[in-house]
Scaffold this active site. Structure first.
Site, PDB file in Angstrom:
ATOM      1  CG  HIS A 111      -2.115  -0.659   0.929  1.00 33.22           C
ATOM      2  ND1 HIS A 111      -2.715  -1.476   2.100  1.00 33.22           N
ATOM      3  CD2 HIS A 111      -2.665  -1.538   0.417  1.00 33.22           C
ATOM      4  CE1 HIS A 111      -3.699  -2.108   1.477  1.00 33.22           C
ATOM      5  NE2 HIS A 111      -3.821  -2.646   0.714  1.00 33.22           N
ATOM      6  CB  THR A 178      -4.389  -7.517   8.386  1.00 37.90           C
ATOM      7  OG1 THR A 178      -5.295  -6.602   7.711  1.00 37.90           O
ATOM      8  CG2 THR A 178      -4.757  -8.833   8.274  1.00 37.90           C
TER       9      THR A 178
HETATM   10  N1  APR Z   1      -2.430  -6.984  18.199  1.00 37.47           N
HETATM   11  C1  APR Z   1      -2.940  -7.414  17.014  1.00 37.47           C
HETATM   12  N2  APR Z   1      -4.029  -7.226  16.402  1.00 37.47           N
HETATM   13  C2  APR Z   1      -4.419  -6.102  17.003  1.00 37.47           C
HETATM   14  C3  APR Z   1      -3.846  -5.429  17.925  1.00 37.47           C
HETATM   15  C4  APR Z   1      -2.228  -5.261  18.261  1.00 37.47           C
HETATM   16  N3  APR Z   1      -1.693  -5.014  18.994  1.00 37.47           N
HETATM   17  N4  APR Z   1      -4.679  -4.154  17.525  1.00 37.47           N
HETATM   18  C5  APR Z   1      -5.088  -4.014  16.996  1.00 37.47           C
HETATM   19  N5  APR Z   1      -5.611  -4.911  15.889  1.00 37.47           N
HETATM   20  C6  APR Z   1      -6.442  -6.264  14.793  1.00 37.47           C
HETATM   21  C7  APR Z   1      -7.918  -5.583  15.238  1.00 37.47           C
HETATM   22  O1  APR Z   1      -8.447  -6.407  16.093  1.00 37.47           O
HETATM   23  C8  APR Z   1      -7.980  -5.457  13.977  1.00 37.47           C
HETATM   24  O2  APR Z   1      -8.471  -6.439  13.292  1.00 37.47           O
HETATM   25  O3  APR Z   1      -5.713  -4.716  14.634  1.00 37.47           O
HETATM   26  C9  APR Z   1      -6.374  -5.325  13.009  1.00 37.47           C
HETATM   27  C10 APR Z   1      -6.502  -3.686  12.492  1.00 37.47           C
HETATM   28  O4  APR Z   1      -7.941  -3.614  11.418  1.00 37.47           O
HETATM   29  P1  APR Z   1      -7.470  -2.183  10.222  1.00 37.47           P
HETATM   30  O5  APR Z   1      -7.564  -1.511  11.183  1.00 37.47           O
HETATM   31  O6  APR Z   1      -8.294  -2.692   9.955  1.00 37.47           O
HETATM   32  O7  APR Z   1      -6.114  -2.178   9.814  1.00 37.47           O
HETATM   33  P2  APR Z   1      -5.731  -3.184   8.153  1.00 37.47           P
HETATM   34  O8  APR Z   1      -6.388  -4.472   7.727  1.00 37.47           O
HETATM   35  O9  APR Z   1      -4.075  -2.569   8.159  1.00 37.47           O
HETATM   36  O10 APR Z   1      -6.128  -2.370   7.273  1.00 37.47           O
HETATM   37  C11 APR Z   1      -5.827  -2.384   6.113  1.00 37.47           C
HETATM   38  O11 APR Z   1      -7.012  -0.674   5.033  1.00 37.47           O
HETATM   39  O12 APR Z   1      -7.876   1.866   5.727  1.00 37.47           O
HETATM   40  C12 APR Z   1      -7.105   0.650   4.580  1.00 37.47           C
HETATM   41  O13 APR Z   1      -4.871   0.767   3.322  1.00 37.47           O
HETATM   42  C13 APR Z   1      -5.694   0.953   4.685  1.00 37.47           C
HETATM   43  O14 APR Z   1      -3.440  -0.636   5.161  1.00 37.47           O
HETATM   44  C14 APR Z   1      -5.057  -0.205   5.621  1.00 37.47           C
HETATM   45  C15 APR Z   1      -5.940  -1.432   4.719  1.00 37.47           C
END
Ligand code: APR
Length: 232
Positions: A111, A178
């Site tokens: 990304h 994620t």
């Molecule tokens: N350890 C493990 N998991 C965690 C922790 C932690 N300390 N803290 C939060 N999480 C988990 C949450 O429960 C959630 O399921 O990480 C996940 C984060 O999810 P998102 O905020 O949706 O992030 P991500 O999946 O990386 O988003 C994907 O979306 O907005 C776009 O381009 C952006 O790369 C990003 C993509």
């Protein structure tokens, strides 16, 4: 040398792996990210509509990188890779530089990266450590027109051929921190399943795509990632 029965490992990381380093995730605060709707700051249309807001938003994210450091999950992945004799690919959806700082080597930022900018005239990519403003000149054509090197919604993620090639050959796929909301990354587990790989999710809670994984570990990445890698 790690003693593992796996020879070709692909790891996917998301915002959850950087959460304990102090970088907010995207969806844990009700869909708002640093008080903005994603559509207002993370689409090409948003950039056309209000470039100052979008640049300000990413300038703040970039500046924040000065205050964060890798946590034990980033470090465990880098140490595992250094000791692993097989093929290893780390694919991150994150635009921070914490995997690089931890020492990960075979690393794809699908990304984009906050510490890079792209010229809108030539598409050339430049290193970017300071703010981008409307007056910032690119090194390539010496005129204003730099944008963050970030893949926005509606744009094509980077290095997809290389990623799918690794997924189609892997025997272990690990997804860390994620939410499984954003494709194509959310579909990687299905590719790994289709070639018979072991698939595991390590996340604070079951993600949207949890059902697709053969195994799951729920807990903070800073603890669970090194514990799992040590078990291999
Ligand atoms: N350890 C493990 N998991 C965690 C922790 C932690 N300390 N803290 C939060 N999480 C988990 C949450 O429960 C959630 O399921 O990480 C996940 C984060 O999810 P998102 O905020 O949706 O992030 P991500 O999946 O990386 O988003 C994907 O979306 O907005 C776009 O381009 C952006 O790369 C990003 C993509």
């Amino acid at each position: 040398m790690q003693n593992t029965k796996h020879q070709r490992i692909v790891v996917l990381t998301g915002a959850g792996i950087s959460a304990e380093s102090g970088i907010n995730t995207f969806r844990d605060s009700g869909g708002l990210w640093e008080n903005h709707r994603l559509e207002d700051v993370a689409t090409p249309e948003a950039f056309e509509r209000n470039p100052e807001l979008v640049q300000r938003f990413y300038n703040a994210r970039r500046a924040q990188l000065n205050d964060v450091k890798p946590n034990p999950a980033h470090i465990a992945l880098a140490e595992f890779e250094a000791a692993f004799a097989g093929e290893f690919l780390l694919v991150t959806q994150n635009v921070d530089h914490l995997h690089s700082l931890a020492g990960s080597n075979k690393l794809i930022h699908m990304h984009g990266e906050l510490l890079k900018s792209r010229c809108i005239h030539t598409d050339k990519i430049h290193s970017q450590t300071s703010d981008i403003t409307e007056h910032s000149h690119c090194e390539c054509c010496q005129q204003p027109g730099l944008r963050p090197h970030i893949v926005w919604f509606g744009e094509m993620p980077l290095f997809m051929d290389e990623i799918y090639q690794a997924l189609e050959n892997c025997d272990l796929f690990i997804s860390i921190g994620t939410s499984g909301n954003v494709y194509p990354a959310a579909g990687f587990v299905e590719v790994a399943n289709s070639v018979g790989a072991r698939t595991i999710e390590i996340n604070l809670e079951p993600s949207n795509g949890a059902a697709a994984f053969k195994e799951a570990i729920h807990g903070p990445a800073s603890i669970e990632v090194s514990a799992f890698l040590s078990s291999l």
